[in-house]
Scaffold this active site. Structure first.
Site, PDB file in Angstrom:
ATOM      1  N   GLU B  52       0.808  -1.223   0.000  1.00 36.39           N
ATOM      2  CA  GLU B  52       0.000   0.000   0.000  1.00 36.39           C
ATOM      3  C   GLU B  52       0.842   1.274   0.000  1.00 36.39           C
ATOM      4  OE1 GLU B  52      -0.561  -2.603   1.973  1.00 36.39           O
ATOM      5  OE2 GLU B  52      -2.689  -3.156   1.872  1.00 36.39           O
ATOM      6  N   PHE B 114     -11.348  -7.253  13.784  1.00 36.40           N
ATOM      7  CA  PHE B 114     -10.275  -7.717  12.905  1.00 36.40           C
ATOM      8  C   PHE B 114      -9.930  -6.631  11.880  1.00 36.40           C
ATOM      9  CE2 PHE B 114      -8.945  -9.928   8.955  1.00 36.40           C
ATOM     10  CZ  PHE B 114      -7.696 -10.323   9.412  1.00 36.40           C
ATOM     11  N   GLN B 115      -8.667  -6.358  11.733  1.00 38.73           N
ATOM     12  CA  GLN B 115      -8.159  -5.326  10.817  1.00 38.73           C
ATOM     13  C   GLN B 115      -8.779  -3.956  11.080  1.00 38.73           C
ATOM     14  OE1 GLN B 115      -8.164  -6.890   6.721  1.00 38.73           O
ATOM     15  NE2 GLN B 115      -6.083  -7.607   7.101  1.00 38.73           N
ATOM     16  N   MET B 480      24.445   8.698   1.911  1.00 37.29           N
ATOM     17  CA  MET B 480      24.336   9.953   2.635  1.00 37.29           C
ATOM     18  C   MET B 480      24.582   9.742   4.131  1.00 37.29           C
ATOM     19  SD  MET B 480      24.120  13.074   1.918  1.00 37.29           S
ATOM     20  CE  MET B 480      23.195  13.650   0.498  1.00 37.29           C
TER      21      MET B 480
END
Lengths: 171, 582
Positions: B52, B114-115, B480
């Site tokens: 995502e 859930f979730q 860096m």
């Protein structure tokens, strides 16, 4: 190395907002996220149709940061306007406290006498306690509470500051 | 009367009405009704990413390269939390983005279902605004309002959290008219008297500098054109932040190069010695200003920005102008011409600038033994400039070298994570840019460490047959970090070596890409040509000098005049004050 502190001044802000879920979290969260300080915060619906709330915030910051606080608040989508009452000038600030004091004998009499001087009303009494209701500026309440501490303070509840500009116009 | 539709259908119809063509997403339990609605239509194309976070960066790349808002669709809980980095990135870099997150059904909210995650709470401070929609009746209006907020004023990400039952429940949808929001009204037109003051200050200046930023890009291609006109009629030099590169052509005589921490000597000295700085859609970021009390000490400052909270945030300015920067520049050009101002005699100023330019601060030592990373960028630019490519980057040394040595001529061609500095941005951003610009040459200039943060997106490019080019400057270090450790911590390279690297060529092949490797400077140009000429996605593992550092550099918290150049012997240990700065 030591971390430097800046000099701060205290301001009372009046924030008019859409009364939507999460608005208080949005504003309180803005203060914590950007490291601003909240000394007092009150919020209540002020409209006929439950759509608008006034949030009164007392904060202390340097002049530059104060300017940022106002700009950041104005940037929030549900905020209608932000008024810096302290910068605006004459305004009225009030706070209400409920002060529970316990004791008998001389302490009880002294508490009542002091309450009279501070125009605190007795709103509850038992043979060994009082609850006083007192309104005024923060300093007056601070002083009253510290006096009560000497004569048997049990607990205190304060509303935080509400404020409004003087004169006939809305700020 | 129109028939009632499910929340999911309302969402799809509203997105269609808003002209959305592409949605970047990943399905999951709490968005199944929306995915079913997407399945049943053909107008919106869904791009399935592999994580995502990549959906958000792809949406950013799409938005930054096309000027249209990027749209993301993810599920509740981990789908939403994975998107948070990209949402924050879009907030910092002012990228218009709408993120639709699934949520557990309204009666389950707050039960640790859930979730379930408190998406609205989590994203409250990394969005421009967010919504939890508890009724399908509200959904259509919220979606249209969200796009209005994401794309107007200072653009930014907006999250719409939609519980699963709201996706299934039905309501009527009607396309709303033009949005007049009751509280949100960004000021786009500048106060005329302020424009006149700005023009007067500009006409009187002896040592002016235009300091432009990402806001000029956000104001649209016309703003970049008007900037060129403003620079032409005033004759003043132009520098830009990292985010603003491309708004002004690098081939112009008036171009000073990028300013700030890795900016050119002439850009930073011009800022330091200027008597007037005109900040255009830039925000005085700490990477630009260096030490604040030494920043531009001789200059009056005009700041044009659409976001009032950017004004006087870190640097106090003499003339703040709140407006769309493109509109404000148009007004300035009109007033300048109307008053028949002539170009000031800036010859003394330009003579001074030429002396600074003669320092050649972007110099790097040539080598025939190993590929210098700066040379790799220069060669890449030489080989591709005629195609006006879109360049994305990850974050680190390669990003700064790309900013320094790739010369941009037009806006929307440079996509990089500036404010948040998100490693893993470049590959998904390149995928988004390629989808928005199917015929463009899109190259992600990457480092071997950054690229591994979203390496799974190689599969997305393969799936959609996107001919993205991935050019990895592989120096086997988080360069860096290693550079700062060299300059600040006496070269104690704590955890900055890229151990156990994959074989990038084999990795590319495993994902269906073409993989190339180049180590010898003599083969560099041929390899770049081969990358460009090979159809489909190509990964180049460009092995570069391992210990090269990025110069010039203003150490964190130093003044613009305390610039380190390539020739300076700078490794060592810094004091605690310096160590404490970012």
């Amino acid at each position: 190395m030591h971390i430097k502190e800046e000099t701060k001044e205290r301001h009372t802000l009046s924030v008019i907002v859409d009364n939507e879920p999460g608005i208080l979290a949005r504003i309180a969260g803005l203060f914590t996220a950007r490291g601003y300080n909240i000394e007092s915060l009150t919020v209540t619906d002020i409209s006929e149709d439950d759509l608008i709330s006034r949030i009164t915030i007392v904060t202390s910051a340097s002049a530059d940061v104060m300017d940022q606080i106002i700009a950041q608040l104005e940037r929030l989508v549900p905020v209608h306007k932000v008024v810096d009452l302290t910068a605006l000038g004459p305004h009225v600030e009030r706070e209400l406290a409920l002060v529970k004091v316990g004791g008998t004998g001389d302490h009880r009499i002294e508490a009542l006498r002091l309450a009279d001087v501070y125009r605190a009303r007795v709103v509850d009494a038992t043979t060994s306690s009082f609850i006083f209701e007192v309104t005024g500026g923060t300093e007056k309440i601070d002083t009253f509470v510290s006096l009560m501490r000497e004569v048997g303070l049990i607990e205190v509840a304060r509303t935080g500051i509400v404020a409004i500009s003087r004169g006939k116009e809305a700020a | 009367m129109t028939a009632e539709k499910s929340g999911a259908d309302i969402l799809v119809e509203a997105l269609t009405d808003l002209g959305v063509e592409i949605v970047f997403g990943y399905p999951g339990g709490a968005v199944l009704p929306i995915y079913d609605a997407i399945f049943k239509q053909t107008r919106i194309k869904h791009i399935l990413v592999r994580h995502e976070q990549a959906a958000t960066h792809a949406a950013e790349g799409y938005a930054r390269s096309t000027g249209k808002p990027g749209v993301v669709l993810v599920t509740s809980g981990p789908g939403a939390t994975n998107a948070v980095t990209g949402i924050t990135d879009a907030l910092m870099d002012s990228i218009p983005m709408v993120v639709i997150t699934g949520q557990v059904a309204t009666h389950l909210i707050g039960t640790d279902a859930f979730q379930e995650a408190d998406t609205i709470g989590i994203t409250r401070h990394c969005t421009k605004h967010n919504y939890l929609v508890k009724s399908p009746d509200r959904l259509g209006d919220v979606i249209h309002e969200a796009f209005h907020i994401a794309t107007s004023g200072r653009p930014g990400p907006v999250v719409i959290d939609i519980p699963k039952d709201v996706q299934v429940a039905t309501a009527k949808y009607r396309k709303p008219g033009a949005i007049q929001h009751k509280t949100y009204r960004p000021q786009v037109k500048a106060d005329q008297s302020l424009i006149e003051s700005a023009v007067e200050m500009l006409a009187a200046a002896e040592r002016p500098v235009f300091y432009t930023g990402g806001g000029v890009i956000n104001a649209g291609p016309a703003a970049s054109q008007i900037l060129r006109e403003l620079a032409r009629i005033t004759g003043a030099p132009v520098t830009s932040t990292l985010m603003g590169l491309g708004a002004f052509p690098a081939s112009s005589d008036q171009w000073l190069g990028m300013l700030g921490m890795h900016g050119t000597y002439e850009a930073n000295y011009a800022m330091n010695k200027a008597d007037l700085i005109i900040a255009l859609g830039s925000r005085f970021d700490d990477r630009v200003t260096g030490r604040l009390d030494a920043f531009a000490p001789h200059a009056k400052k005009i700041h044009i920005d659409i976001d009032r909270s950017s004004i006087n945030k870190t640097v106090r300015v003499d003339l703040p102008i709140i407006a769309d920067v493109g509109r404000a520049m148009e007004d300035m050009v009109r007033v300048w011409k109307g008053r028949q101002h002539q170009k000031n005699d800036l010859s003394a100023w330009w003579k001074q600038i030429e002396e600074w330019r003669a320092k050649k601060s972007l110099y790097f030592p040539a080598s025939t033994k190993e590929i210098m990373p700066q040379q790799a960028i220069k060669s890449l630019w030489e080989a591709t400039k005629h195609r006006n490519p879109i360049i994305t980057t990850e974050v680190g040394q390669h990003q700064m070298w790309a900013a320094q040595h790739f010369n941009f001529e037009s806006p929307n061609k440079w996509l990089t994570s500036g404010g948040l500095g998100t490693m893993g941005y470049g590959l998904p951003a390149a995928i988004g840019a390629q989808l928005g610009n199917p015929n463009a040459l899109v190259i992600d200039i990457a480092g071997e460490a950054s690229i591994q943060m979203n390496i799974q997106e190689l599969a997305t490019a393969s799936q959609y047959r996107l001919p993205v080019k991935l050019f990895i400057l592989n120096n086997e270090y988080m360069g860096m970090v290693r550079q700062w450790q060299e300059l600040t911590y006496s070269s104690r390279y704590s955890e900055s070596y890229s151990e156990s690297l994959p074989d990038f060529v084999k990795l590319a092949e495993a994902y269906g890409w073409t993989g190339l490797r180049v180590e010898d400077p003599a083969d560099l140009d041929a390899c770049i040509q081969s990358m460009i000429n090979t159809d489909g996605p190509v990964l180049v593992d460009c092995r570069v000098a391992k210990l090269a550092n990025c110069f010039p550099m203003i150490p964190s918290g130093a003044a613009h005049t305390d610039m380190m150049l390539h020739s300076d012997n700078v490794s060592g240990e810094m004091d605690d004050e310096a160590k404490a700065l970012v």
